[in-house]
Design a protein around this motif. Sequence first.
Motif, mmCIF file in Angstrom:
data_model
loop_
_atom_site.group_PDB
_atom_site.id
_atom_site.type_symbol
_atom_site.label_atom_id
_atom_site.label_comp_id
_atom_site.label_asym_id
_atom_site.label_seq_id
_atom_site.Cartn_x
_atom_site.Cartn_y
_atom_site.Cartn_z
ATOM 1 N N LYS A 1 -4.008 -2.084 7.587
ATOM 2 C CA LYS A 1 -3.760 -3.498 8.344
ATOM 3 C C LYS A 1 -5.007 -4.172 8.111
ATOM 4 C CE LYS A 1 -0.177 -2.707 11.399
ATOM 5 N NZ LYS A 1 0.020 -2.896 12.912
ATOM 6 N N SER A 2 -6.183 -3.568 8.376
ATOM 7 C CA SER A 2 -7.537 -4.271 8.441
ATOM 8 C C SER A 2 -8.060 -4.461 7.208
ATOM 9 C CB SER A 2 -8.729 -3.365 9.249
ATOM 10 O OG SER A 2 -8.935 -2.008 8.197
ATOM 11 N N ALA B 1 0.893 -1.000 0.138
ATOM 12 C CA ALA B 1 0.257 0.053 -0.050
ATOM 13 C C ALA B 1 0.876 1.185 -0.052
ATOM 14 C CB ALA B 1 -0.910 0.098 1.086
ATOM 15 N N ILE B 2 0.529 2.206 -0.533
ATOM 16 C CA ILE B 2 1.301 3.212 -0.893
ATOM 17 C C ILE B 2 -0.026 4.618 -0.669
ATOM 18 C CG2 ILE B 2 2.729 5.212 -1.980
ATOM 19 C CD1 ILE B 2 3.593 2.673 -3.679
ATOM 20 N N SER B 3 0.185 5.605 0.311
ATOM 21 C CA SER B 3 -0.582 6.471 0.709
ATOM 22 C C SER B 3 0.266 7.954 0.225
ATOM 23 C CB SER B 3 -1.021 6.763 1.930
ATOM 24 O OG SER B 3 -0.202 7.053 2.893
ATOM 25 N N GLY C 1 1.091 -4.208 5.848
ATOM 26 C CA GLY C 1 0.508 -3.417 6.995
ATOM 27 C C GLY C 1 1.695 -2.717 7.982
ATOM 28 N N VAL C 2 3.024 -3.089 7.491
ATOM 29 C CA VAL C 2 4.262 -2.472 8.338
ATOM 30 C C VAL C 2 4.693 -1.521 7.267
ATOM 31 C CG1 VAL C 2 6.388 -2.911 9.147
ATOM 32 C CG2 VAL C 2 4.435 -4.794 9.295
ATOM 33 N N LYS C 3 4.925 -0.377 8.234
ATOM 34 C CA LYS C 3 5.513 0.824 7.436
ATOM 35 C C LYS C 3 7.010 0.683 7.209
ATOM 36 C CE LYS C 3 6.089 4.886 9.319
ATOM 37 N NZ LYS C 3 5.987 6.419 9.901
#
Length: 173
Positions: free
Chosen positions: A148-149, A70-72, A91-93
Amino acid sequence: MVSWASLDSLKVQKGSILTIDRLSDPTFDAIVFGERQPQRWMAGSGWFHRTEDPKPGFEEKKEGQMAQLAISYKKIGGGEGTAHVVIYHNGVKIGDYKKGIFPVFAKDDAEAIWGKRHGGVNGGPGDLDAKIEDARIYAKVLDQDEIKSLRPDTLDIEAAGKLATAWAAIKIR
């Protein structure tokens, strides 16, 4: 941007498991594998305007293992603003930095791409040998707990119109 994928080969370079690409110019953002560092993920962008090698980053060591990337992107400041980029693996940065302007992708000037890093007349650069389970582009910044969810194949989507016809039109372009 969030995608779940398993890599069939760790030897690929510059491929993307999800890209949002502007049609009118070379602006794009992507979840890219193996471009600047072998076997490592990064936030790809046109001319590396929003790209840094994530620290500590994440090196994939095993083929065939499903992972969530994921990238925000969050706008900081006024005007075009600065992009605050945060990268997650399961889910881990794995990276966090501020770089470049915050891009806007207009409804009629954007496309999603899988496999290639970005679009172009000849289909764009990069290769990917992977199975993509699910891919999503959100219109808001998700925080780490929200990421993470998330679970693949759980997004409720209601079809509008004739999806098969729309998909065929997309593939023909």
